[in-house]
Scaffold this motif. Structure first.
Motif, short mmCIF file in Angstrom:
data_model
loop_
_atom_site.label_atom_id
_atom_site.label_comp_id
_atom_site.label_asym_id
_atom_site.label_seq_id
_atom_site.Cartn_x
_atom_site.Cartn_y
_atom_site.Cartn_z
N HIS A 136 61.80 79.46 26.84
CA HIS A 136 63.01 79.25 27.64
C HIS A 136 64.00 80.41 27.45
O HIS A 136 64.58 80.90 28.42
CB HIS A 136 63.68 77.92 27.27
N VAL A 137 64.18 80.83 26.22
CA VAL A 137 65.11 81.93 25.93
C VAL A 137 64.58 83.24 26.52
O VAL A 137 65.35 84.02 27.09
CB VAL A 137 65.36 82.06 24.40
N ILE A 138 63.28 83.47 26.43
CA ILE A 138 62.69 84.66 27.04
C ILE A 138 62.92 84.64 28.55
O ILE A 138 63.28 85.66 29.14
CB ILE A 138 61.18 84.77 26.70
N GLY A 139 62.74 83.49 29.17
CA GLY A 139 62.98 83.38 30.60
C GLY A 139 64.43 83.66 30.96
O GLY A 139 64.71 84.38 31.93
N LEU A 140 65.35 83.11 30.20
CA LEU A 140 66.78 83.37 30.45
C LEU A 140 67.12 84.84 30.23
O LEU A 140 67.89 85.43 30.99
CB LEU A 140 67.64 82.46 29.58
#
Length: 141
Positions: free
Chosen positions: A10-14
């Motif tokens: 999720h953090v990589i996507g953001l």
């Protein structure tokens, strides 16, 4: 396993979304004079106009997660070129030569190219559809 690992994708996507959005905004500023730009690049002028086109297109692709690895490599390369050809001749360090954005975008996009798009990427939808089609075909057979 660290408890932060659960949020990794999720953090990589953001991260990808933010980096892509900022890169695209940089291109919009140079191409169309948006966001308080004092001037725009002349159409077809080398390298400024072409760099802005790369920033806009690659930034948008990275932001939405469509072909994000290839777009990130291209964007990273354009920022490496900008740093070494435009900024480095003025001084060695980015803080002295005004190349902070070029250096940051170069390394940020290179990171996206290596770690992948993470969550929330349109490219992930296409992969999910391709992998679920054989399962649907087996279920209906």
């Amino acid at each position: 396993m660290h408890r932060l690992d659960q949020a990794r994708d999720h953090v990589i996507g953001l991260y990808r979304i933010v980096i892509g959005f900022l890169f695209a905004c940089h291109g919009l500023k140079t191409l169309f004079g948006l966001f308080g730009a004092k001037s725009t690049a002349a159409v077809g002028a080398w390298p400024g106009w072409w760099a802005a086109v790369i920033q806009l297109v690659c930034g948008a692709l990275v932001c939405v997660g469509l072909g994000s690895r290839i777009a990130a490599v291209l964007g990273s390369g354009s920022m490496a070129y900008a740093y070494f050809v435009v900024h480095l001749p003025a001084a060695l360090f980015p803080i002295q030569n005004g190349g902070e954005l070029a250096a940051m975008f170069c390394w940020s996009l290179l990171l996206v190219a290596f770690i992948g798009p993470g969550r929330f990427a349109l490219g992930n939808l296409a992969v999910r559809q391709r992998t679920s089609e054989p399962a649907r075909a087996r279920a209906t057979a």
